[in-house]
Scaffold this motif. Sequence first.
Motif, PDB file in Angstrom:
ATOM      1  N   THR A 179       0.858  -1.176   0.000  1.00  0.00           N
ATOM      2  CA  THR A 179       0.000   0.000   0.000  1.00  0.00           C
ATOM      3  C   THR A 179       0.893   1.224   0.000  1.00  0.00           C
ATOM      4  N   GLU A 180       0.663   2.139  -0.933  1.00  0.00           N
ATOM      5  CA  GLU A 180       1.492   3.343  -1.035  1.00  0.00           C
ATOM      6  C   GLU A 180       2.980   2.995  -1.110  1.00  0.00           C
ATOM      7  N   GLU A 181       3.289   1.926  -1.885  1.00  0.00           N
ATOM      8  CA  GLU A 181       4.663   1.495  -2.138  1.00  0.00           C
ATOM      9  C   GLU A 181       5.406   1.083  -0.865  1.00  0.00           C
ATOM     10  N   LYS A 182       4.654   0.573   0.118  1.00  0.00           N
ATOM     11  CA  LYS A 182       5.255   0.018   1.324  1.00  0.00           C
ATOM     12  C   LYS A 182       4.750  -1.405   1.541  1.00  0.00           C
ATOM     13  N   VAL A 183       5.613  -2.253   2.093  1.00  0.00           N
ATOM     14  CA  VAL A 183       5.250  -3.649   2.347  1.00  0.00           C
ATOM     15  C   VAL A 183       4.140  -3.706   3.389  1.00  0.00           C
ATOM     16  N   ARG A 184       3.025  -4.375   3.037  1.00  0.00           N
ATOM     17  CA  ARG A 184       1.898  -4.447   3.957  1.00  0.00           C
ATOM     18  C   ARG A 184       1.766  -5.823   4.608  1.00  0.00           C
ATOM     19  N   SER A 185       1.921  -6.888   3.829  1.00  0.00           N
ATOM     20  CA  SER A 185       1.702  -8.230   4.391  1.00  0.00           C
ATOM     21  C   SER A 185       2.320  -9.274   3.468  1.00  0.00           C
ATOM     22  N   VAL A 186       2.378 -10.496   3.983  1.00  0.00           N
ATOM     23  CA  VAL A 186       2.890 -11.645   3.229  1.00  0.00           C
ATOM     24  C   VAL A 186       1.881 -12.782   3.354  1.00  0.00           C
ATOM     25  N   ARG A 187       1.626 -13.460   2.237  1.00  0.00           N
ATOM     26  CA  ARG A 187       0.872 -14.710   2.230  1.00  0.00           C
ATOM     27  C   ARG A 187       1.692 -15.717   1.444  1.00  0.00           C
ATOM     28  N   MET A 188       1.877 -16.899   2.014  1.00  0.00           N
ATOM     29  CA  MET A 188       2.748 -17.869   1.363  1.00  0.00           C
ATOM     30  C   MET A 188       2.427 -19.279   1.839  1.00  0.00           C
ATOM     31  N   SER A 189       2.973 -20.237   1.112  1.00  0.00           N
ATOM     32  CA  SER A 189       2.966 -21.627   1.522  1.00  0.00           C
ATOM     33  C   SER A 189       4.421 -22.073   1.549  1.00  0.00           C
ATOM     34  N   PRO A 190       5.013 -22.250   2.728  1.00  0.00           N
ATOM     35  CA  PRO A 190       6.461 -22.493   2.825  1.00  0.00           C
ATOM     36  C   PRO A 190       6.868 -23.914   2.450  1.00  0.00           C
ATOM     37  N   GLN A 191       6.637 -24.263   1.200  1.00  0.00           N
ATOM     38  CA  GLN A 191       6.946 -25.593   0.694  1.00  0.00           C
ATOM     39  C   GLN A 191       6.925 -25.534  -0.828  1.00  0.00           C
ATOM     40  N   ILE A 192       7.626 -26.454  -1.458  1.00  0.00           N
ATOM     41  CA  ILE A 192       7.639 -26.529  -2.924  1.00  0.00           C
ATOM     42  C   ILE A 192       6.465 -27.350  -3.437  1.00  0.00           C
ATOM     43  N   GLU A 193       6.026 -28.327  -2.661  1.00  0.00           N
ATOM     44  CA  GLU A 193       4.908 -29.178  -3.033  1.00  0.00           C
ATOM     45  C   GLU A 193       4.198 -29.627  -1.768  1.00  0.00           C
ATOM     46  N   PRO A 194       2.955 -30.136  -1.874  1.00  0.00           N
ATOM     47  CA  PRO A 194       2.287 -30.685  -0.692  1.00  0.00           C
ATOM     48  C   PRO A 194       3.153 -31.775  -0.048  1.00  0.00           C
ATOM     49  N   LEU A 195       3.219 -31.759   1.283  1.00  0.00           N
ATOM     50  CA  LEU A 195       4.141 -32.619   2.019  1.00  0.00           C
ATOM     51  C   LEU A 195       3.422 -33.753   2.738  1.00  0.00           C
ATOM     52  N   LEU A 196       4.180 -34.813   3.015  1.00  0.00           N
ATOM     53  CA  LEU A 196       3.697 -35.850   3.913  1.00  0.00           C
ATOM     54  C   LEU A 196       3.579 -35.284   5.324  1.00  0.00           C
ATOM     55  N   LEU A 197       2.833 -35.955   6.183  1.00  0.00           N
ATOM     56  CA  LEU A 197       2.545 -35.403   7.507  1.00  0.00           C
ATOM     57  C   LEU A 197       3.812 -35.195   8.335  1.00  0.00           C
ATOM     58  N   ASP A 198       4.719 -36.166   8.346  1.00  0.00           N
ATOM     59  CA  ASP A 198       5.949 -36.005   9.127  1.00  0.00           C
ATOM     60  C   ASP A 198       6.735 -34.783   8.669  1.00  0.00           C
ATOM     61  N   ASP A 199       6.850 -34.602   7.365  1.00  0.00           N
ATOM     62  CA  ASP A 199       7.588 -33.454   6.835  1.00  0.00           C
ATOM     63  C   ASP A 199       6.862 -32.144   7.126  1.00  0.00           C
ATOM     64  N   THR A 200       5.535 -32.183   7.086  1.00  0.00           N
ATOM     65  CA  THR A 200       4.744 -30.999   7.408  1.00  0.00           C
ATOM     66  C   THR A 200       4.997 -30.558   8.844  1.00  0.00           C
ATOM     67  N   LEU A 201       4.985 -31.507   9.763  1.00  0.00           N
ATOM     68  CA  LEU A 201       5.203 -31.183  11.170  1.00  0.00           C
ATOM     69  C   LEU A 201       6.621 -30.661  11.407  1.00  0.00           C
ATOM     70  N   LYS A 202       7.594 -31.175  10.683  1.00  0.00           N
ATOM     71  CA  LYS A 202       8.955 -30.655  10.822  1.00  0.00           C
ATOM     72  C   LYS A 202       9.006 -29.166  10.472  1.00  0.00           C
ATOM     73  N   VAL A 203       8.314 -28.780   9.405  1.00  0.00           N
ATOM     74  CA  VAL A 203       8.305 -27.380   8.986  1.00  0.00           C
ATOM     75  C   VAL A 203       7.627 -26.498  10.018  1.00  0.00           C
ATOM     76  N   VAL A 204       6.412 -26.870  10.442  1.00  0.00           N
ATOM     77  CA  VAL A 204       5.674 -25.996  11.347  1.00  0.00           C
ATOM     78  C   VAL A 204       6.323 -25.938  12.730  1.00  0.00           C
TER      79      VAL A 204
END
Length: 204
Positions: free
Chosen positions: A96-121
């Motif tokens: 907004t007005e050329e300033k960083v307002r927020s970030v939305r992302m999915s911190p992974q390259i592809e959907p992960l298995l549950l064990d790998d998901t828990l490691k990330v979070v």
Amino acid sequence: MSLLQNIGWRLGVLALVVAAFLTLMAIQELSDEPEIALVIGEPWEDMRQRSSARIDPAIPGQSWFNMANSHARLRFADPQYGFVTPLARFLTVSFTEEKVRSVRMSPQIEPLLLDDTLKVVLDLQDQWRKAGWTPIRIIEDPPFADTPELRARLRDVNKGGTSYWHAGTQYQVMLAVNRFKDYRHLTEERYLIKLSLAKPWTNP
């Protein structure tokens, strides 16, 4: 020094050298990853100059968002509350007005298995705790923990899990995990992680 002591000493030195080399290689690999490095509220061009991944200029006078032009990790560059995510395929930064307002992302390259998901979070939560972030709304949405109860909840396609954190009165982050139907892995349980970062938008 006996022959056995001499051999043991040499092996110990060799182990230290190998460990140091592997550490340096890991640091080099991490530093080579494209990244979007930002602080909420800073000028958009400051973020672009600091980042090694490409992201387009902001549109003057507009509120909108741009996506990183390649896979990139997020490095939140606040000197006190900073953290780093894994590489992401989806990473958007709003302005907004050329300033960083927020970030939305999915911190992974592809959907992960549950064990790998828990490691990330769990790693992200550990980073936040060490940097002074505190979980909020813990009765309704407690922090993630590797428990049978949480695993069962995440496996339920109608539930999933969400956790909210505050960095003092400056920032808020939301972390969410849900089952995801990955058509490339139809026989596997895969999961999608969502992360949102901005100035606080809910009360503690």
